[in-house]
Design an enzyme around this catalytic site. Structure first.
Site, PDB file in Angstrom:
ATOM      1  CG  ASN A   7      -1.836   1.129   1.320  1.00  0.00           C
ATOM      2  OD1 ASN A   7      -1.783   2.053   0.503  1.00  0.00           O
ATOM      3  ND2 ASN A   7      -2.708   1.104   2.309  1.00  0.00           N
ATOM      4  NE  ARG A  91      -6.200   1.549  -0.204  1.00  0.00           N
ATOM      5  CZ  ARG A  91      -6.300   2.625   0.545  1.00  0.00           C
ATOM      6  NH1 ARG A  91      -5.264   3.047   1.231  1.00  0.00           N
ATOM      7  NH2 ARG A  91      -7.424   3.280   0.622  1.00  0.00           N
ATOM      8  CG  HIS A 180     -12.299   3.063   3.143  1.00  0.00           C
ATOM      9  ND1 HIS A 180     -13.006   4.105   3.707  1.00  0.00           N
ATOM     10  CD2 HIS A 180     -10.995   3.373   3.311  1.00  0.00           C
ATOM     11  CE1 HIS A 180     -12.176   5.007   4.191  1.00  0.00           C
ATOM     12  NE2 HIS A 180     -10.936   4.590   3.953  1.00  0.00           N
ATOM     13  NE  ARG A 241      -9.304  12.268   3.821  1.00  0.00           N
ATOM     14  CZ  ARG A 241      -9.307  10.972   3.543  1.00  0.00           C
ATOM     15  NH1 ARG A 241     -10.369  10.394   3.012  1.00  0.00           N
ATOM     16  NH2 ARG A 241      -8.244  10.236   3.794  1.00  0.00           N
ATOM     17  CD  GLU A 386      -8.320  -1.577   4.383  1.00  0.00           C
ATOM     18  OE1 GLU A 386      -7.636  -1.441   5.426  1.00  0.00           O
ATOM     19  OE2 GLU A 386      -8.700  -0.622   3.708  1.00  0.00           O
TER      20      GLU A 386
END
Ligand code: AMP
Length: 411
Positions: A7, A91, A180, A241, A386
């Site tokens: 990742n 990823r 996600h 965010r 993940e």
């Protein structure tokens, strides 16, 4: 099959080296401060203590070379020869509409990936950098791209089309994509398994609450709506965010504060969310700590955070026509009983009630149910994985590509 899962971010690389047939992590770690002074590699083999090294790692090539050296190290490694790395799974944040599923990376795919940069300028360039580095260091080893967006590609048009001129969707691909994906996929399947029911018959709401946060409405194993949109900025309140916002606010602030596009982007992505409201931190642990000490701004940030999750739970229950399971995951979802409790307040009308004792016990160590005896809806706390999804996808794509090749050769 042993797969290296990567990742790659702008200055960091998270990795896991997984024996995918045994679903077992042989080692994992992270490189940070790539391209800065004093880069650091933290490496954890499955059977020995963690080790940290620091030094110059000027780019992703050097960082990945260090990771591979660690995997091969006589003291800290888990393989004897580079050839034991049978594949690399990456990823990749944005696959646009071109990649509704994972793909084996070749030149053509790289070209399309480059064209997706404009959809995710903060993420895709670094993912591509990682792929190019592996091409150089692990020449001939198959690489697979697993997209954050792919799981949400079956959403119906009424869930992904925005209320702006349709021509802008056609011209620039402006629509909801969602992110996600591997996490929402993993926890929904894990919950179905724990319920001992086929996922095809279940209505689920998944809450991935990490630094970035998103929710998904999952019907029969398919994501039918999700809170992140064209970019990972929409939806829930996040660490730094803003999440959902009246779009006119941005225009107003840009005009009043004379902000450039870049400055507005930074404001919404780096100085908003928990950080923006509290003025303290974007880290949930700090926010909870300060709220407990009586800081009213931290308390407000916490209230907004949980209120918005509750609002999405209500919306997605309507989207799904009921809900069999609500699932919390990622850093905050797995570790904060307070956030889980506050997010589920007053949802008894949905048949959803948490057992506070079970809620207190849940953590990122194991998956567990936390609903009360009389709750019609199951509530889960499930550590996400993940990397395992990326490794399994990588294996599947490579196997399918080999079968296709055999068929073409008429073997
Ligand atoms: P992630 O992006 O999944 O690594 O999640 C990072 C977020 O999880 C940060 O906001 C952390 O503050 C939060 N987090 C980690 N542990 C806890 C905890 N015990 N309580 C509350 N938040 C936590």
């Amino acid at each position: 099959m042993k797969i290296l899962v990567l990742n790659c971010g702008s200055s960091s690389i998270k990795y896991q080296f997984i024996d995918v047939d045994k679903c077992y992590v042989l080692s994992k770690g992270m490189v940070s401060r790539i391209g800065m002074s004093g880069a650091v590699l933290v490496h954890k083999p499955h059977d020995r203590p963690e080790v940290t090294i620091s030094g110059e790692m000027l780019d992703h090539i050097q960082a990945i070379e260090h990771v591979i050296a660690m995997l091969l190290s006589p003291n800290h490694g888990v393989i004897r020869d580079k050839s034991e790395i049978e594949a690399v799974g990456h990823r990749v944040v944005h696959g646009g509409e071109r990649f509704p599923h994972s793909v084996l990376i070749d030149q053509e795919v790289m070209q399309v990936l480059r064209s997706c940069i404009q959809l995710a300028p903060l993420h895709n360039p670094h993912n591509i950098r990682g792929i190019n580095a592996c091409k150089q260091i692990l020449a001939g080893v198959p690489q697979v791209a697993v997209f954050d967006t792919a799981f949400h590609q079956k959403m119906p048009p009424y869930a992904y089309i925005y209320g702006i001129p349709y021509v802008l969707y056609k011209r620039y691909g402006i629509r909801r994509y969602g992110f996600h994906g591997p996490s929402h996929f993993y926890v929904s399947h894990r919950a179905a398994k724990m319920m001992n029911r086929p996922i095809e018959r279940l209505k689920m709401i998944t809450c991935h609450l990490g630094n970035g946060a998103s929710m998904a409405a999952i019907k029969g194993g398919i994501s039918v709506d999700t809170s992140m949109g064209f970019t990972p900025l929409e939806g829930l309140l996040m660490g730094t965010r803003s999440g959902d916002l009246d779009p006119a606010i941005i225009l107003h602030i840009m005009a009043r504060e004379e902000l450039s596009l870049h400055e507005a982007n930074t404001l919404l992505n780096k100085h908003s969310g928990l950080q923006g409201i509290s003025g303290i931190s974007g880290d949930m642990r700090d926010i909870i700590g300060e709220a407990q000490k009586g800081n009213s701004f931290a308390q407000l940030a916490l209230d907004v955070y949980c209120y918005r999750i509750r609002k999405y739970i209500g919306a997605y229950a309507a989207v799904l026509g009921g809900v069999d399971a609500l699932i919390f995951t990622a850093g905050i979802g797995e570790n904060s009983s307070l956030i889980r409790k506050k997010s589920c307040e007053n949802l008894e009308f949905l048949g959803l009630k948490i057992d506070e004792q079970k809620n207190q016990k849940a953590s990122s160590k194991q998956a567990m149910e936390i609903q009360s005896e009389d709750s019609k809806t199951k509530v889960f706390c499930i550590p996400t994985n993940e990397e395992l999804v990326i490794a399994l996808e990588t294996k599947r794509v490579i196997r399918e590509a080999k079968e296709k090749q055999k068929m073409l050769k008429g073997v």
